[in-house]
Write an enzyme that holds these catalytic residues in place. Structure first.
Site, PDB file in Angstrom:
ATOM      1  N   LYS A  80       0.857  -1.183   0.000  1.00 58.86           N
ATOM      2  CA  LYS A  80       0.000   0.000   0.000  1.00 58.86           C
ATOM      3  C   LYS A  80       0.890   1.228   0.000  1.00 58.86           C
ATOM      4  O   LYS A  80       2.029   1.178   0.477  1.00 58.86           O
ATOM      5  CB  LYS A  80      -0.855   0.007   1.270  1.00 58.86           C
ATOM      6  CG  LYS A  80      -2.084   0.849   1.167  1.00 58.86           C
ATOM      7  CD  LYS A  80      -3.242   0.061   0.569  1.00 58.86           C
ATOM      8  CE  LYS A  80      -4.468   0.932   0.368  1.00 58.86           C
ATOM      9  NZ  LYS A  80      -5.589   0.182  -0.196  1.00 58.86           N
ATOM     10  N   GLY A 185     -26.536   1.691   0.165  1.00 51.33           N
ATOM     11  CA  GLY A 185     -25.632   2.412  -0.738  1.00 51.33           C
ATOM     12  C   GLY A 185     -25.717   1.859  -2.147  1.00 51.33           C
ATOM     13  O   GLY A 185     -25.274   0.746  -2.407  1.00 51.33           O
ATOM     14  N   VAL A 186     -26.321   2.650  -3.047  1.00 51.17           N
ATOM     15  CA  VAL A 186     -26.400   2.204  -4.445  1.00 51.17           C
ATOM     16  C   VAL A 186     -25.566   3.140  -5.314  1.00 51.17           C
ATOM     17  O   VAL A 186     -26.069   3.849  -6.186  1.00 51.17           O
ATOM     18  CB  VAL A 186     -27.862   2.078  -4.960  1.00 51.17           C
ATOM     19  CG1 VAL A 186     -28.388   0.684  -4.693  1.00 51.17           C
ATOM     20  CG2 VAL A 186     -28.781   3.112  -4.323  1.00 51.17           C
ATOM     21  N   GLY A 187     -24.270   3.155  -5.028  1.00 53.36           N
ATOM     22  CA  GLY A 187     -23.312   3.910  -5.827  1.00 53.36           C
ATOM     23  C   GLY A 187     -22.797   3.000  -6.930  1.00 53.36           C
ATOM     24  O   GLY A 187     -23.545   2.185  -7.475  1.00 53.36           O
ATOM     25  N   VAL A 189     -20.778   0.318  -6.996  1.00 55.63           N
ATOM     26  CA  VAL A 189     -20.880  -1.122  -6.780  1.00 55.63           C
ATOM     27  C   VAL A 189     -22.318  -1.520  -6.457  1.00 55.63           C
ATOM     28  O   VAL A 189     -22.858  -2.465  -7.028  1.00 55.63           O
ATOM     29  CB  VAL A 189     -19.949  -1.589  -5.631  1.00 55.63           C
ATOM     30  CG1 VAL A 189     -20.119  -3.077  -5.389  1.00 55.63           C
ATOM     31  CG2 VAL A 189     -18.497  -1.266  -5.959  1.00 55.63           C
TER      32      VAL A 189
END
Ligand code: NAD
Length: 350
Positions: A80, A185-187, A189
């Protein structure tokens, strides 16, 4: 600030601090483990209050990537990068060129990709300076056309496959017709997941803090929109968190009724100990880093040049991994997260 005695230090192979005076770049790259291959993981840009916060994040997140890639059967280790800075204020082309040079200085031991605060634009700038950048957008998209580097559709597909396996394991269902699913959450993904579920005949409930996103799911997919707090207590088969982390906590647990929790959000458990509470209650929890691995698989295929069919098959492997986790958790009387960690360790050879 110590590294080797840091609470998040876990025998990381390399922790490198990078600074560029001209652009003000301050960044840290951590390679946690490279037993399976080069360490791939996102480059996060965040206004950390101090170096210690940044170090903590890079140590913790790089370790998580080792486990995620191992569970996803990828020839990758875990790494990372973090950039200390405000993504809304401190971004510049020169800064990301300097970051590209920093990534390149590790000679391919670390491969970077997008994360919070960075995206395809920044990956493209870094790719001018280093070959070791993934997700800059080159491959053909799943449905044809030029690929934009966005891994969300693959993440959604992997989550859908995971829900199918969880429904079979926990509810004995072979098909998803009439399966009741609540999506938080319907962003990027969540919406794509909703599309897959709708196609499979599921019934959908959704909530989203951006009203327009929820409305789109209602209009295009016939989903029922509910309030942010209402989503937890619904009488559904599956609760699919696809918004933010930490949403499985003592308060939400009290309300949650779904026998299955399976969604794409990262770090869903506010505290690792909650996995035991879920097990005790008979709630089947699909570990987030196992079910949401479609994204990293996608990034890897973009980089390695595999075909769409190969990518799809690999993402479907998430189902096999989850099945193994669920079966072992039952037979060993352990939590799905403990089993997932162990399985990852077996795969990366710890
Ligand atoms: P996104 O920002 O496109 O979508 C998130 C949606 O959740 C947005 O519509 C937002 O309005 C909504 N939201 C935020 N807070 C909410 C709340 N309190 N209640 C209800 N809705 C809320 O993000 P995304 O790319 O779809 O990612 C969703 C989750 O999946 C994140 O946790 C992300 O870390 C994780 N994830 C994403 C990918 C990927 O490929 N995009 C891969 C792995 C994990």
């Amino acid at each position: 600030m110590s590294v080797f005695t840091h609470v998040e230090f876990d025998h990381h192979e390399q922790v490198v601090f990078g600074h560029d005076k001209a652009t003000g770049l301050k960044a840290i790259i951590a390679v946690h483990n490279s037993n399976l291959g080069p360490a791939l993981g996102g480059c996060r840009m965040w206004p950390y209050l101090n170096d210690e916060q940044a170090l903590r994040d890079v140590l913790r997140l790089s370790r998580g990537m080792t486990y995620k890639s191992a569970l996803a059967n990828l020839p990758l280790g875990g790494g990372k990068a973090v950039i200390i800075g405000d993504p809304h204020r401190d971004k510049s082309e020169a800064l990301f060129q300097a970051m590209g040079d920093f990534v390149d200085s590790l000679g391919g031991r670390y491969i970077t990709a997008a994360d919070s605060g960075t995206g395809v634009t920044e990956m493209r700038i870094m790719a001018e300076r280093s070959r070791h950048v993934a997700g800059a957008g080159t491959r053909e998209a799943l449905g044809g056309g030029v690929r934009d580097g966005n891994p969300s559709p693959s993440t959604a597909y992997g989550t859908f496959v995971g829900i199918r396996v969880a429904a079979k394991h926990r509810l004995g269902r072979d098909d998803l017709t009439g399966l009741r699913v609540a999506i938080q959450g319907v962003g990027q993904v969540g919406f794509s997941l909703a599309q897959y579920l709708k196609e499979a005949g599921a019934q959908l409930w959704v909530c989203d803090i951006h009203e327009a996103n929820a409305r789109k799911a209602a209009e295009q997919l016939g989903a029922q929109v509910v309030g942010q707090n209402e989503i937890y207590g619904l009488d559904v088969d599956v609760f699919a968190p696809c918004a933010m982390g930490g949403i499985i906590n003592p308060q939400t647990l009290e309300a949650l009724r779904a026998p299955i929790i399976a969604g794409a959000a990262n770090n869903q458990l506010a505290d690792a100990g909650l996995a035991e509470e879920l097990r005790r209650r008979g709630t089947l929890y699909a570990p987030d880093y196992a079910i949401n691995a479609g994204g990293i698989i996608d990034v890897w295929y973009e980089r390695s040049g595999g075909s769409e069919a190969e990518l799809r098959k690999h993402v479907e492997g998430i189902g096999e991994t989850l099945r193994e986790i669920f079966v072992r958790a039952d037979s060993e009387g352990r939590t799905t997260t403990a089993v997932a960690d162990r399985l990852a360790e077996e795969r990366f050879g710890r």
